[in-house]
Design an enzyme around this catalytic site. Structure first.
Site, PDB file in Angstrom:
ATOM      1  N   LYS A  91      34.738  39.266 -61.166  1.00 39.67           N
ATOM      2  CA  LYS A  91      35.201  40.388 -60.356  1.00 39.67           C
ATOM      3  C   LYS A  91      35.111  41.667 -61.170  1.00 39.67           C
ATOM      4  O   LYS A  91      35.532  41.707 -62.330  1.00 39.67           O
ATOM      5  CB  LYS A  91      36.659  40.157 -59.925  1.00 39.67           C
ATOM      6  CG  LYS A  91      37.261  41.331 -59.154  1.00 39.67           C
ATOM      7  CD  LYS A  91      38.748  41.111 -58.900  1.00 39.67           C
ATOM      8  CE  LYS A  91      39.367  42.310 -58.193  1.00 39.67           C
ATOM      9  NZ  LYS A  91      40.831  42.147 -57.996  1.00 39.67           N
ATOM     10  N   ASP A 137      51.622  41.978 -54.830  1.00 38.15           N
ATOM     11  CA  ASP A 137      50.405  41.965 -54.016  1.00 38.15           C
ATOM     12  C   ASP A 137      49.457  40.811 -54.353  1.00 38.15           C
ATOM     13  O   ASP A 137      48.312  40.786 -53.918  1.00 38.15           O
ATOM     14  CB  ASP A 137      49.658  43.295 -54.109  1.00 38.15           C
ATOM     15  CG  ASP A 137      48.973  43.655 -52.796  1.00 38.15           C
ATOM     16  OD1 ASP A 137      49.440  43.168 -51.750  1.00 38.15           O
ATOM     17  OD2 ASP A 137      47.984  44.400 -52.805  1.00 38.15           O
TER      18      ASP A 137
END
Length: 346
Positions: free
Chosen positions: A140, A242
């Site tokens: 990522k 989150d």
């Protein structure tokens, strides 16, 4: 005695072969991946000659290595002739790989033998994701803020064992449903665009609507919840939120008769490979035999000014439903996440 002219004539006839430096090629369809593969190969080769200390020092968590390459021997179709590679905390990450039993040679082969393949992901993130050719790792891209956040929490993370990332090779090749679970309810369903994919990622409301449960039995549930609780408490202490539980559910019965489409365009798993699989089998009392793959993902979001502002905006927008929004304080986020998982796992 041969004349000078005769010697010169012989020299002209002699073919001289120039020996060029052998350079390992890293062919990729874009410079970012070529440089990444070169950088991983370079770093692993350099670390072979360094002994990892028994105890890491504070400076190890602030260190970085940087190499600048200006090399005309590289074919521009394979690698740029000018580039820079920076690696953060190389000794620390080498130590982490050892703790997780990851062999450096196998790690390098996974990342450099063939170029990683770009994969689509749900959500609004601008980050790019790639999967290695052997499907062992997901890559990522990070923003500068996320890099800074990782740097800041690395010293605290190092002695803690978070839930291991799921074995992507298995999840992406078997017959399964995939969920991204946060424990929130507002805007937590797969979009129409997401549902058009061969392997969509469903969300919390989809999970509840489907009546899905993780059937692993009480002993396994207790062990898993203890691990998740420890991880959440750690993230909460660092003021992080989150994050999600990425859950892959493989239907063994269907998997024996069907072949699931492969989003990365690669073949399925091989039974001959001796690979450790991070998964939990369903309990014998489950409605149907399944295998569950799980991992905590997206653990770098700090609850700072931006997230506080986002919470205020969503609270105004959704009013009494604000408790179900994903953007809340880390303590509340963690409690809600664990409550949801406790209900989801039986």
């Amino acid at each position: 005695m041969a004349s000078t002219a005769a010697i010169a004539a012989k020299l002209k006839k002699k073919h001289v072969r120039v020996k060029h430096q052998k350079v390992k090629l890293f062919r990729a369809n874009e410079p970012l991946l070529s440089v990444f593969m070169w950088g991983v190969n370079h770093s692993i080769n350099e670390l072979v000659h360094i002994n990892i200390p028994v105890m890491l020092m504070p400076d190890d968590f602030r260190a970085h290595s940087k190499v600048r390459v200006d090399n005309h021997l590289f074919n521009k179709e394979n690698l740029p002739s000018h580039f820079k590679v920076k690696e953060y905390c190389p000794i620390v990450f080498r130590n982490l790989r050892e703790r997780f039993g990851i062999d450096d040679h196998e790690f390098r082969e996974s990342l450099t033998r063939s170029q990683p393949v770009s994969v689509e992901t749900p959500g609004r993130s601008a980050a790019r994701f790639f999967i290695t050719s052997d499907k062992m790792y997901i890559l990522k891209t990070l923003t500068s803020e996320e890099v800074e956040q990782m740097h800041a929490l690395l010293k605290q993370y190092h002695p803690v064992r978070l839930v291991r990332e799921m074995l992507v090779r298995e999840v992406s090749s078997l017959n399964y449903r995939k969920y991204d679970l946060k424990g929130s309810t507002v805007d937590r369903e797969a979009s129409t665009k997401e549902l058009e994919k061969d392997l969509p990622t469903f969300k919390d409301n989809d999970f509840v609507k489907d009546g899905t449960k993780v059937h692993i039995g009480e002993p396994a549930k207790q062990s898993l919840m203890e691990t998740l609780t420890a991880d959440v408490e750690f993230l909460t202490r660092l003021h992080l939120m989150d994050y999600s539980l990425l859950l892959g559910i493989h239907d063994i019965t269907r998997g024996n008769t069907e072949t699931q489409p492969d989003p990365a365009g690669m073949s399925g798993d091989s039974e001959e490979e001796d690979v450790e699989i991070y998964a939990i089998e369903s309990h014998e009392s489950a409605p149907q035999p399944e295998v569950y793959f799980m991992a905590l993902i997206d653990v770098l979001t700090h609850y700072g000014v931006k997230k506080q502002a986002a919470k205020a905006a969503k609270t105004v927008k959704y009013g009494s439903s604000a408790d179900g929004i994903s953007t809340v304080e880390p303590d509340q986020y963690g409690r809600r996440f664990l409550d949801f998982m406790n209900q989801a796992i039986v």
